[in-house]
Design a protein around this motif. Structure first.
Motif, PDB file in Angstrom:
ATOM      1  N   VAL A 178      -9.058  17.168  -0.597  1.00  0.00           N
ATOM      2  CA  VAL A 178      -7.639  16.577  -0.390  1.00  0.00           C
ATOM      3  C   VAL A 178      -7.531  15.284  -0.307  1.00  0.00           C
ATOM      4  O   VAL A 178      -6.823  14.511  -1.055  1.00  0.00           O
ATOM      5  N   ILE A 179      -8.302  14.461   0.674  1.00  0.00           N
ATOM      6  CA  ILE A 179      -8.068  13.062   0.904  1.00  0.00           C
ATOM      7  C   ILE A 179      -8.669  12.402  -0.199  1.00  0.00           C
ATOM      8  O   ILE A 179      -9.647  12.633  -1.023  1.00  0.00           O
ATOM      9  N   GLY A 180      -8.209  11.176  -0.344  1.00  0.00           N
ATOM     10  CA  GLY A 180      -8.719  10.150  -1.564  1.00  0.00           C
ATOM     11  C   GLY A 180      -8.172   8.824  -1.631  1.00  0.00           C
ATOM     12  O   GLY A 180      -7.151   8.821  -0.930  1.00  0.00           O
ATOM     13  N   GLY A 181      -8.888   7.970  -2.316  1.00  0.00           N
ATOM     14  CA  GLY A 181      -8.278   6.575  -2.466  1.00  0.00           C
ATOM     15  C   GLY A 181      -8.790   5.484  -1.477  1.00  0.00           C
ATOM     16  O   GLY A 181      -9.436   6.055  -0.355  1.00  0.00           O
ATOM     17  N   PRO A 182      -8.232   4.405  -1.473  1.00  0.00           N
ATOM     18  CA  PRO A 182      -8.807   3.414  -0.694  1.00  0.00           C
ATOM     19  C   PRO A 182      -8.643   3.789   0.738  1.00  0.00           C
ATOM     20  O   PRO A 182      -7.464   3.899   1.162  1.00  0.00           O
ATOM     21  N   ARG A 206       0.907  -1.277   0.026  1.00  0.00           N
ATOM     22  CA  ARG A 206       0.007  -0.002  -0.136  1.00  0.00           C
ATOM     23  C   ARG A 206       0.760   1.221  -0.100  1.00  0.00           C
ATOM     24  O   ARG A 206       1.718   1.376   0.528  1.00  0.00           O
ATOM     25  N   ARG A 207       0.361   2.275  -0.483  1.00  0.00           N
ATOM     26  CA  ARG A 207       1.349   3.604  -0.694  1.00  0.00           C
ATOM     27  C   ARG A 207       0.466   4.522  -0.180  1.00  0.00           C
ATOM     28  O   ARG A 207      -0.709   4.850  -0.935  1.00  0.00           O
ATOM     29  N   VAL A 208       0.983   5.472   0.692  1.00  0.00           N
ATOM     30  CA  VAL A 208       0.022   6.389   1.398  1.00  0.00           C
ATOM     31  C   VAL A 208       0.580   7.740   1.350  1.00  0.00           C
ATOM     32  O   VAL A 208       1.859   7.908   1.600  1.00  0.00           O
ATOM     33  N   PRO A 241      -4.671  23.703  -9.032  1.00  0.00           N
ATOM     34  CA  PRO A 241      -5.852  23.028  -8.507  1.00  0.00           C
ATOM     35  C   PRO A 241      -5.594  21.905  -7.735  1.00  0.00           C
ATOM     36  O   PRO A 241      -5.046  20.944  -8.343  1.00  0.00           O
ATOM     37  N   VAL A 242      -5.854  21.740  -6.410  1.00  0.00           N
ATOM     38  CA  VAL A 242      -5.566  20.549  -5.872  1.00  0.00           C
ATOM     39  C   VAL A 242      -6.537  19.244  -6.370  1.00  0.00           C
ATOM     40  O   VAL A 242      -5.920  18.242  -6.154  1.00  0.00           O
ATOM     41  N   ALA A 243      -7.490  19.555  -7.007  1.00  0.00           N
ATOM     42  CA  ALA A 243      -8.141  18.548  -7.381  1.00  0.00           C
ATOM     43  C   ALA A 243      -7.636  17.822  -8.756  1.00  0.00           C
ATOM     44  O   ALA A 243      -7.675  16.503  -8.539  1.00  0.00           O
ATOM     45  N   LEU A 244      -6.691  18.553  -9.345  1.00  0.00           N
ATOM     46  CA  LEU A 244      -6.096  17.929 -10.229  1.00  0.00           C
ATOM     47  C   LEU A 244      -4.972  16.847  -9.775  1.00  0.00           C
ATOM     48  O   LEU A 244      -4.882  15.756 -10.251  1.00  0.00           O
ATOM     49  N   SER A 245      -4.331  17.462  -8.825  1.00  0.00           N
ATOM     50  CA  SER A 245      -3.288  16.580  -8.346  1.00  0.00           C
ATOM     51  C   SER A 245      -3.683  15.428  -7.577  1.00  0.00           C
ATOM     52  O   SER A 245      -3.159  14.322  -7.355  1.00  0.00           O
ATOM     53  N   ARG A 246      -4.894  15.678  -6.520  1.00  0.00           N
ATOM     54  CA  ARG A 246      -5.348  14.614  -6.179  1.00  0.00           C
ATOM     55  C   ARG A 246      -5.911  13.304  -7.021  1.00  0.00           C
ATOM     56  O   ARG A 246      -5.737  12.231  -6.482  1.00  0.00           O
ATOM     57  N   LEU A 247      -6.470  13.818  -8.032  1.00  0.00           N
ATOM     58  CA  LEU A 247      -6.883  12.923  -9.003  1.00  0.00           C
ATOM     59  C   LEU A 247      -5.772  12.034  -9.704  1.00  0.00           C
ATOM     60  O   LEU A 247      -5.868  10.475  -9.806  1.00  0.00           O
ATOM     61  N   ARG A 248      -4.668  12.587  -9.834  1.00  0.00           N
ATOM     62  CA  ARG A 248      -3.671  11.868 -10.388  1.00  0.00           C
ATOM     63  C   ARG A 248      -3.219  10.876  -9.492  1.00  0.00           C
ATOM     64  O   ARG A 248      -2.715   9.776  -9.752  1.00  0.00           O
ATOM     65  N   ALA A 249      -2.890  11.227  -8.189  1.00  0.00           N
ATOM     66  CA  ALA A 249      -2.476  10.398  -7.412  1.00  0.00           C
ATOM     67  C   ALA A 249      -3.352   9.149  -7.113  1.00  0.00           C
ATOM     68  O   ALA A 249      -3.243   8.070  -6.983  1.00  0.00           O
ATOM     69  N   ILE A 250      -4.642   9.238  -7.053  1.00  0.00           N
ATOM     70  CA  ILE A 250      -5.681   8.268  -6.863  1.00  0.00           C
ATOM     71  C   ILE A 250      -5.713   7.267  -8.017  1.00  0.00           C
ATOM     72  O   ILE A 250      -5.709   6.113  -7.936  1.00  0.00           O
ATOM     73  N   THR A 282      -3.223   6.266  -1.613  1.00  0.00           N
ATOM     74  CA  THR A 282      -4.274   6.875  -0.579  1.00  0.00           C
ATOM     75  C   THR A 282      -3.736   8.158  -0.300  1.00  0.00           C
ATOM     76  O   THR A 282      -2.349   8.131   0.133  1.00  0.00           O
ATOM     77  N   ILE A 283      -4.436   9.053  -0.170  1.00  0.00           N
ATOM     78  CA  ILE A 283      -4.168  10.427   0.310  1.00  0.00           C
ATOM     79  C   ILE A 283      -4.881  10.646   1.877  1.00  0.00           C
ATOM     80  O   ILE A 283      -6.166  10.405   1.671  1.00  0.00           O
ATOM     81  N   ASN A 284      -4.246  10.685   2.855  1.00  0.00           N
ATOM     82  CA  ASN A 284      -4.668  11.089   4.266  1.00  0.00           C
ATOM     83  C   ASN A 284      -4.182  12.216   4.767  1.00  0.00           C
ATOM     84  O   ASN A 284      -3.268  12.841   4.128  1.00  0.00           O
TER      85      ASN A 284
END
Length: 238
Positions: free
Chosen positions: A199-203, A144-146, A160-169, A174-176
């Protein structure tokens, strides 16, 4: 966006050392806010909170219960786009001695909050994008990668944080987040809600909100146990 990512790659090249290839249960990037709103007391809280949490008996026990019995961590400090400093490059934590060594480096070399001199805005998007590239450098296997964001403000610079968040997901990360409890001038909305919504996202993603400044280390410790153990908390927990 291409120019921004090229600059990010250049920053990464001079700010990190090559990742050591190790098979671990969880790889965690600690991305710690050192923007202009981080005073000495807040910097001490973040730096020592991470050091204390790594050495907590329940964190060591959670690591030992894993398939490999190891995690990998890296710790960097960020503010506005291009403002980054690596405190701890990719490091394997497999036993109390490893945890103590990593905690000592973080406690000794982490930000002291004595004043941000350049690019002192808050770019959470920059922190997420840099975290994603750090994972690309990690050549070992991680179950797992957090990405762990510690911040006391909203995204006010960079992409925009939404773009960076989406790429990571999309990459399976997972972004906590941990929302620092102290009021920050200029931040009008509740940070726990902001992080939960933007900001947060992923499993299994979640945000922790400490009850007080003194609870920061305890909240971070509880957060690490969840991340290492792969348990599934509520998306927002206090």
């Amino acid at each position: 966006m291409g120019a921004f990512l090229a600059r990010l790659s250049a920053v990464l090249a001079v700010s990190t050392s090559p990742a050591h290839a190790t098979n671990v249960d969880t790889a965690i990037v600690f991305a710690v806010d050192v923007s202009a709103s981080i005073d000495a007391a807040t910097a001490d809280m973040q730096r020592q909170g991470h050091a204390d949490a790594l050495m907590a008996p329940e964190v060591i026990a959670a690591i030992a219960r894993g398939t490999f019995g190891c995690i990998a961590i890296t710790y960097f400090e960020w503010a506005g786009p291009g403002h980054v400093r690596t405190v701890l490059p990719w490091t394997s934590i497999c036993n109390p001695g490893d945890a103590q060594a990593a905690a000592t480096i973080i406690s000794r070399d982490g930000d002291s909050g004595r004043g941000c001199l350049r690019n002192c805005s808050t770019s959470i998007s920059f922190a997420i994008d840099l975290s994603r590239m750090l994972f690309e450098q990690y050549s070992g296997h991680a179950g797992r990668r957090v990405i762990d964001i510690s911040a006391n403000g909203t995204n006010n610079d960079g992409l925009p944080v939404a773009l960076s968040r989406l790429r990571a997901i999309r990459n399976g990360y997972t972004i906590n987040a941990i929302a620092m409890p102290a009021f920050t001038r200029g931040v009008a909305r509740d940070l726990t809600d902001y992080f939960a919504e933007n900001v947060i996202g992923g499993p299994g993603a979640f945000v922790v909100s400490p009850d007080s400044v003194g609870d920061y280390a305890d909240a971070l410790r509880r957060k690490l146990v969840v991340e290492i153990s792969w348990s599934m908390p509520d998306r927002s927990t206090r």
